[in-house]
Every structure is written in structure tokens, then in C-alpha cells.
Design an enzyme around this catalytic site. Structure first.
Site, PDB file in Angstrom:
ATOM      1  N   ARG A 115       6.903 -25.122  32.039  1.00 51.58           N
ATOM      2  CA  ARG A 115       7.302 -25.771  30.802  1.00 51.58           C
ATOM      3  C   ARG A 115       6.978 -24.924  29.582  1.00 51.58           C
ATOM      4  O   ARG A 115       7.680 -24.920  28.592  1.00 51.58           O
ATOM      5  CB  ARG A 115       6.601 -27.142  30.724  1.00 51.58           C
ATOM      6  CG  ARG A 115       6.796 -27.902  29.425  1.00 51.58           C
ATOM      7  CD  ARG A 115       8.242 -28.320  29.288  1.00 51.58           C
ATOM      8  NE  ARG A 115       8.594 -28.811  27.970  1.00 51.58           N
ATOM      9  CZ  ARG A 115       8.807 -28.053  26.897  1.00 51.58           C
ATOM     10  NH1 ARG A 115       8.634 -26.744  26.959  1.00 51.58           N
ATOM     11  NH2 ARG A 115       9.184 -28.576  25.765  1.00 51.58           N
ATOM     12  N   TYR A 116       5.845 -24.223  29.656  1.00 48.21           N
ATOM     13  CA  TYR A 116       5.350 -23.447  28.513  1.00 48.21           C
ATOM     14  C   TYR A 116       5.500 -21.954  28.828  1.00 48.21           C
ATOM     15  O   TYR A 116       5.563 -21.572  29.990  1.00 48.21           O
ATOM     16  CB  TYR A 116       3.878 -23.778  28.265  1.00 48.21           C
ATOM     17  CG  TYR A 116       3.632 -25.240  27.987  1.00 48.21           C
ATOM     18  CD1 TYR A 116       3.878 -25.773  26.731  1.00 48.21           C
ATOM     19  CD2 TYR A 116       3.170 -26.088  28.988  1.00 48.21           C
ATOM     20  CE1 TYR A 116       3.653 -27.115  26.476  1.00 48.21           C
ATOM     21  CE2 TYR A 116       2.945 -27.439  28.743  1.00 48.21           C
ATOM     22  CZ  TYR A 116       3.192 -27.944  27.482  1.00 48.21           C
ATOM     23  OH  TYR A 116       2.974 -29.269  27.231  1.00 48.21           O
ATOM     24  N   ARG A 119       2.219 -20.218  31.007  1.00 48.48           N
ATOM     25  CA  ARG A 119       1.429 -20.907  32.027  1.00 48.48           C
ATOM     26  C   ARG A 119       2.296 -21.857  32.835  1.00 48.48           C
ATOM     27  O   ARG A 119       3.304 -22.357  32.341  1.00 48.48           O
ATOM     28  CB  ARG A 119       0.253 -21.649  31.406  1.00 48.48           C
ATOM     29  CG  ARG A 119       0.629 -22.625  30.310  1.00 48.48           C
ATOM     30  CD  ARG A 119      -0.533 -22.758  29.324  1.00 48.48           C
ATOM     31  NE  ARG A 119      -0.341 -23.805  28.348  1.00 48.48           N
ATOM     32  CZ  ARG A 119       0.380 -23.639  27.227  1.00 48.48           C
ATOM     33  NH1 ARG A 119       1.036 -22.494  26.999  1.00 48.48           N
ATOM     34  NH2 ARG A 119       0.485 -24.628  26.359  1.00 48.48           N
ATOM     35  N   CYS A 128      -4.524 -37.413  47.209  1.00 47.92           N
ATOM     36  CA  CYS A 128      -5.699 -37.523  46.334  1.00 47.92           C
ATOM     37  C   CYS A 128      -6.814 -38.214  47.109  1.00 47.92           C
ATOM     38  O   CYS A 128      -6.577 -38.817  48.148  1.00 47.92           O
ATOM     39  CB  CYS A 128      -5.381 -38.361  45.097  1.00 47.92           C
ATOM     40  SG  CYS A 128      -4.296 -37.526  43.928  1.00 47.92           S
ATOM     41  N   CYS A 132      -4.977 -43.456  41.305  1.00 50.13           N
ATOM     42  CA  CYS A 132      -5.041 -44.113  40.006  1.00 50.13           C
ATOM     43  C   CYS A 132      -3.785 -44.959  39.843  1.00 50.13           C
ATOM     44  O   CYS A 132      -2.673 -44.466  40.044  1.00 50.13           O
ATOM     45  CB  CYS A 132      -5.081 -43.073  38.882  1.00 50.13           C
ATOM     46  SG  CYS A 132      -6.328 -41.794  39.118  1.00 50.13           S
ATOM     47  N   CYS A 135      -0.809 -43.536  37.745  1.00 47.74           N
ATOM     48  CA  CYS A 135      -0.472 -42.137  38.053  1.00 47.74           C
ATOM     49  C   CYS A 135       0.873 -41.719  37.451  1.00 47.74           C
ATOM     50  O   CYS A 135       1.895 -42.355  37.681  1.00 47.74           O
ATOM     51  CB  CYS A 135      -0.430 -41.931  39.557  1.00 47.74           C
ATOM     52  SG  CYS A 135      -0.009 -40.229  40.025  1.00 47.74           S
ATOM     53  N   ARG A 137       2.482 -39.141  38.239  1.00 43.47           N
ATOM     54  CA  ARG A 137       3.299 -38.527  39.287  1.00 43.47           C
ATOM     55  C   ARG A 137       3.456 -39.443  40.505  1.00 43.47           C
ATOM     56  O   ARG A 137       3.587 -38.973  41.625  1.00 43.47           O
ATOM     57  CB  ARG A 137       2.699 -37.183  39.681  1.00 43.47           C
ATOM     58  CG  ARG A 137       3.495 -36.035  39.142  1.00 43.47           C
ATOM     59  CD  ARG A 137       2.816 -34.694  39.341  1.00 43.47           C
ATOM     60  NE  ARG A 137       2.630 -34.101  38.049  1.00 43.47           N
ATOM     61  CZ  ARG A 137       1.483 -33.625  37.594  1.00 43.47           C
ATOM     62  NH1 ARG A 137       0.414 -33.617  38.357  1.00 43.47           N
ATOM     63  NH2 ARG A 137       1.414 -33.123  36.390  1.00 43.47           N
ATOM     64  N   ASP A 296       1.648 -42.419  29.976  1.00 44.84           N
ATOM     65  CA  ASP A 296       3.071 -42.068  30.126  1.00 44.84           C
ATOM     66  C   ASP A 296       3.934 -43.294  30.456  1.00 44.84           C
ATOM     67  O   ASP A 296       3.435 -44.325  30.897  1.00 44.84           O
ATOM     68  CB  ASP A 296       3.235 -41.015  31.225  1.00 44.84           C
ATOM     69  CG  ASP A 296       2.694 -39.656  30.793  1.00 44.84           C
ATOM     70  OD1 ASP A 296       2.751 -39.355  29.583  1.00 44.84           O
ATOM     71  OD2 ASP A 296       2.211 -38.900  31.660  1.00 44.84           O
ATOM     72  N   ASP A 333       2.413 -36.885  25.677  1.00 50.01           N
ATOM     73  CA  ASP A 333       3.233 -35.959  26.455  1.00 50.01           C
ATOM     74  C   ASP A 333       4.671 -36.442  26.292  1.00 50.01           C
ATOM     75  O   ASP A 333       5.004 -37.570  26.662  1.00 50.01           O
ATOM     76  CB  ASP A 333       2.793 -35.930  27.924  1.00 50.01           C
ATOM     77  CG  ASP A 333       3.016 -34.554  28.543  1.00 50.01           C
ATOM     78  OD1 ASP A 333       3.920 -33.826  28.059  1.00 50.01           O
ATOM     79  OD2 ASP A 333       2.326 -34.205  29.509  1.00 50.01           O
ATOM     80  N   LYS A 340       3.317 -31.396  25.703  1.00 48.21           N
ATOM     81  CA  LYS A 340       2.205 -32.096  25.059  1.00 48.21           C
ATOM     82  C   LYS A 340       2.271 -31.971  23.540  1.00 48.21           C
ATOM     83  O   LYS A 340       2.379 -30.871  23.015  1.00 48.21           O
ATOM     84  CB  LYS A 340       0.885 -31.506  25.546  1.00 48.21           C
ATOM     85  CG  LYS A 340       0.680 -31.695  27.036  1.00 48.21           C
ATOM     86  CD  LYS A 340      -0.619 -31.086  27.481  1.00 48.21           C
ATOM     87  CE  LYS A 340      -0.878 -31.347  28.940  1.00 48.21           C
ATOM     88  NZ  LYS A 340       0.003 -30.549  29.824  1.00 48.21           N
TER      89      LYS A 340
HETATM   90  C1  PLP Z   1      -0.379 -29.922  30.807  1.00 53.63           C
HETATM   91  C2  PLP Z   1       0.479 -28.900  31.313  1.00 53.63           C
HETATM   92  C3  PLP Z   1       0.116 -27.545  31.246  1.00 53.63           C
HETATM   93  C4  PLP Z   1      -1.179 -27.079  30.612  1.00 53.63           C
HETATM   94  O1  PLP Z   1      -1.188 -27.379  29.258  1.00 53.63           O
HETATM   95  P1  PLP Z   1      -2.414 -26.929  28.355  1.00 53.63           P
HETATM   96  O2  PLP Z   1      -2.118 -27.550  27.028  1.00 53.63           O
HETATM   97  O3  PLP Z   1      -2.409 -25.439  28.328  1.00 53.63           O
HETATM   98  O4  PLP Z   1      -3.654 -27.486  28.985  1.00 53.63           O
HETATM   99  C5  PLP Z   1       0.994 -26.631  31.741  1.00 53.63           C
HETATM  100  N1  PLP Z   1       2.175 -26.979  32.273  1.00 53.63           N
HETATM  101  C6  PLP Z   1       2.565 -28.272  32.324  1.00 53.63           C
HETATM  102  C7  PLP Z   1       3.892 -28.606  32.888  1.00 53.63           C
HETATM  103  C8  PLP Z   1       1.730 -29.279  31.861  1.00 53.63           C
HETATM  104  O5  PLP Z   1       2.102 -30.561  31.937  1.00 53.63           O
END
Ligand code: PLP
Length: 444
Positions: A115-116, A119, A128, A132, A135, A137, A296, A333, A340
Site C-alpha cells: 500500500r505504501y 513497506r 491466531c 478478536c 477482527c 481481517r 474498521d 484507516d 492510515k
Molecule cells: C499498517 C500498514 C503498514 C505499516 O504502516 P506504518 O504506518 O508504517 O506502521 C504497511 N502496510 C499496510 C498495508 C498497512 O496496513
């Protein structure tokens, strides 16, 4: 220093020998999931019986350790609400979605959410230690058939190898710490073979559901894969026990920085006093509060949702009122996959030339006089440097002066008013001079 956190065991488990109780494999294999089992530990409400007696519910499982944290006489116990289903789970609400964060849409290969820019989220299992009720997911978690297969794992690794912009891999699921020790070790080994992956993070509620899993052996294994970070998931101070404190201590001693991600849940922790105690108890066990999530829009979790205003009110009651590093960031989110979004009270009241007006956590209002002769010193040196994600236009392009506006879909069509093309409509009139990709950007 001995910490004042309790250690609990429900009377139903009084006869279990300590060596079994403290063995995570015993905890896992003695999880409670049926009406009959759970009723032996806590008297159930009508609503809980109805839910536990129905089919099609999100999976129920709770470790003997975690269920022992519930006060059996309190139907509103905050731990109870997180893991024992009620018939409110069966209620639908208008905004709910199966995959509210659109994770599957952002998955280049199954189980890997990119997504980002730098990372990824890597879903390594659907299992798990306990489940929860809220959840995010629930669409895949708990279902052994949905778990990730060998060839999918290979595809995930392969994607990571050919995507050098990824420097941070977040292992989640499901819970990576319920993986068989050998599988976890192989996973970490293969990630560490990829040179551009700088850090690995694990998101796990195992230390909370089953702190006995944090053995010396596990710590020994994990520390071979540094830099490794770990985020746990505690929602209420009642989850902080002597056992969790010990697990956190072991992990920190092998150099793993610990964070906490909690979810704002109605009836569990939607109160500033609870949240302040939670974050203060967390820092006592050397866990740094990281995120507080807005719940969520997920099926079955509607009754846990609060207005966003509740989160703002809680943040207002934390910032300034307690240690800065005990204050998490409050996050919504974005439904649909926007990622986020931090939300916070406003501290910046207004501005004029070279002056900002601010207020502090107490309501004290002040001004900060800005310099009148400021020029950014490094601008020339960093101009035209590659962005983490090529092709990403948006706020960065606006700030860098490559674009002057962002238009919503259909904007031009609406504002054209179905008129005729004529000389006054010449596009060059509203295209600012000097806007557009600079030379450096084009060379990329
Ligand atoms: C939460 C999340 C991350 C990590 O986000 P940070 O803000 O760096 O902790 C990375 N990828 C996805 C898809 C996420 O939902």
C-alpha cells in the site's frame, strides 16, 4: 523492581499443573471454543449463548490464560467483550464491508499488501492464538483453508526480491508467532537474504493471549534477525499481567523494541481514564504506545464502533497530560484502501504573516513569531532527488510545484457547461507558466 501486575488463573483450571499451564503448546491445544467449555469458566449471558449456539459466526477460540483475565461476575468485562461473541455480531450496518481497507486490491501476490511506497504487509498465516471479535481481517483469519500455501509464500518472497523499494516488511496475518518455530525461522531467514530489506516487523497478539510462548528459545531465535521490531496489541489495562510483563521484559532484553497497537472499542476502552491507565501501564512494561485505531467498517464489529469524536477526546486527554512517549497516534484507516490517516485535536488556531497562534493541552493560547528571513538551506542539494515511489503524484507534486491543483473525477466535464469551444476558452490562459516537470524530474 517488581511490578504490581497480577497473575490470574480461573478456578476451572486450578488443577492444571504449573508446568502445563506455562507451556504454550498446552495453552494452544486447550483453547476454549464451545458454549459448553466456555460456560465452565464464566456464566454466559443470553446474548452470548445465542451467538455461541449459532453457526456461521467468526471463529471462536480463547486460551485458558486469556479467559482467566475475565471477571466472571461482570457481563460487561472489557476482556470478555473482546473474545466472547454476542448476538450483536449478527447485526448488519450500512457501511460495513468484507474487506474495508481494500487490502486484497493492493495485493500484487496473494497475502502481500503493498500500500505504501517503502513497506509491505505480509500475511503469513490465518491462524491466531485467540480470535478478536472485531477482527479487521475476519474475511480470511481463523479459516485454516484460507491460509497461505507454499507456492504463495514463494511468490511473496519473489515479489520482495524484485521490488527494491521495499525496505520494511511487516509480518502479520493471523499471528506470525503461532507459526511452528521452524517455519517462522525459515521465513525470517529468507527475508534476511534479501539485501534491500532493512527492517522486519512482527505484529502479534501472542504475548497478550499466550505470554508463555515468549520462551528464551524464541527470543534467542528472533534476535538472530535484527533489526527486528515487534508490535503487540493490548486494549485494556486488565490485559497487563505479571506474565505479559515478563514476556515484554524478555523481548526487550534481546533488543527488540516493543510497540502497542490498540483499537478504540465501545464498551472496552472508549474512555480517557482507561486509555490513560493503559498507556501508562504499557510504558511501565517498556512497551511504547504506537497507534490507537478507529474501529474498521467490518462485518460483525458494528457494535464496537465509536464516533471519531471519542478518539479525539481521548487524544485531548492524553497529550500533555502524560509522558509524550506514552501518547499513541490516533488513526482512521481509510475505507477503500487510502491507508492510515492520523487524526488529532487542533492545536494550531490561526496564522498571519510570520505569526502562528497556538493553544496548549490546558487551553493556554500563545503566539509563535516566525522568522522573516528564512530560506531553506538544503533546497539546492536535494532538489530533483528521486521520490520513494516514482509515478506517485498528489500532494508531493503540488508541494514541489509540478502541479497546481488536483481535480475530482468529472470536474472538467461539469465545468465545461456543455458550451461551445471558443477563443476565450484557450487552455493556455489558466496553465500557470513554469508549472510542469522540471528538468531533473524528467531525467529520472
Ligand atoms: C499498517 C500498514 C503498514 C505499516 O504502516 P506504518 O504506518 O508504517 O506502521 C504497511 N502496510 C499496510 C498495508 C498497512 O496496513
Amino acid at each position: 523492581m517488581t511490578l504490581p501486575f497480577p497473575s490470574r488463573r480461573a478456578p476451572a483450571f486450578a488443577d492444571v499443573p504449573d508446568e502445563k499451564w506455562n507451556d504454550w503448546r498446552w495453552q494452544l491445544s486447550h483453547r476454549l471454543n464451545s458454549l459448553e467449555d466456555i460456560e465452565k469458566v464464566i456464566p454466559l449471558t443470553e446474548s452470548e449463548r445465542k451467538a455461541l449456539g449459532s453457526s456461521g459466526l467468526f471463529r471462536v477460540d480463547v486460551t485458558p490464560y486469556f479467559i482467566s483475565l475475565i471477571d466472571p461476575d461482570d457481563p460487561d468485562d472489557p476482556v470478555r467483550k473482546q473474545i466472547i461473541p454476542t448476538d450483536r455480531e449478527m447485526a448488519a450496518f450500512t457501511a460495513m464491508m468484507e474487506d474495508s481497507l481494500a487490502e486484497d486490491r493492493h495485493s500484487p501476490v496473494p497475502g502481500l499488501v503493498h500500500r505504501y511506497p517503502d513497506r509491505v504487509l505480509m500475511l503469513v498465516t490465518t491462524q491466531c492464538a485467540s480470535y478478536c471479535r472485531y477482527c479487521t481481517r475476519a474475511r480470511i483469519v481463523g479459516d485454516p483453508a484460507a491460509t497461505f500455501k507454499r507456492d504463495e509464500f514463494d511468490m511473496q518472497i519473489d515479489y520482495l526480491k524484485r521490488t527494491p523499494q521495499v525496505r520494511d516488511v511487516l509480518l502479520s496475518g493471523g499471528d506470525p508467532l503461532v507459526l511452528a518455530p521452524k517455519v517462522l525461522e525459515e521465513l525470517l531467514t529468507r527475508l534476511r537474504e534479501i539485501p534491500h530489506i532493512e527492517i522486519v516487523r512482527i505484529g502479534s497478539r501472542v504475548p497478550v493471549f499466550m505470554p508463555m510462548r515468549v520462551t528464551d528459545e524464541l527470543c534467542e531465535t528472533l534476535q538472530r534477525f535484527h533489526p527486528l521490531w515487534l508490535n503487540i496489541h493490548v486494549n485494556h489495562p486488565n490485559e497487563i499481567t505479571a506474565e505479559l510483563a515478563e514476556a515484554a521484559d524478555k523481548l526487550t532484553r534481546v533488543g527488540i523494541p516493543l510497540g502497542n497497537q490498540s483499537v478504540l472499542l465501545a464498551g472496552v476502552n472508549d474512555n480517557v481514564h482507561i486509555q490513560r491507565k493503559l498507556v501508562q501501564d504499557l510504558v511501565r512494561i517498556r512497551v511504547r504506545p504506537y497507534y490507537l485505531y478507529q474501529c474498521d467498517l467490518v462485518e460483525g464489529a458494528g457494535h464496537f464502533r465509536t464516533p471519531v469524536a471519542k478518539g479525539i477526546e481521548i487524544m485531548e486527554g492524553l497529550r500533555g497530560h502524560t509522558s509524550g512517549f506514552a501518547v499513541p497516534q490516533y488513526i482512521v484507516d481509510a475505507p477503500g484502501g487510502g491507508g492510515k490517516i492520523p487524526v488529532a485535536p487542533n492545536y494550531l488556531l490561526t496564522m498571519s504573516d510570520h505569526k502562528v497562534v497556538l493553544r496548549n493541552y490546558e487551553g493556554y493560547i500563545t503566539t509563535y513569531e516566525e522568522p522573516t528571513d528564512y530560506t531553506p538551506a538544503m533546497a539546492a542539494k536535494y532538489k530533483g532527488l528521486k521520490r520513494p515511489e516514482p509515478g506517485q503524484e498528489g500532494l508531493t507534486a503540488l508541494l514541489d510545484g509540478e502541479k497546481m491543483f488536483i481535480k475530482s473525477e468529472g470536474f472538467d466535464e461539469i465545468h465545461d457547461r456543455h458550451g461551445i469551444q471558443h477563443r476565450l476558452k484557450d487552455e493556455s490562459k489558466w496553465k500557470p507558466l513554469g508549472i510542469g516537470p522540471g528538468e531533473e524530474q524528467e531525467k529520472e
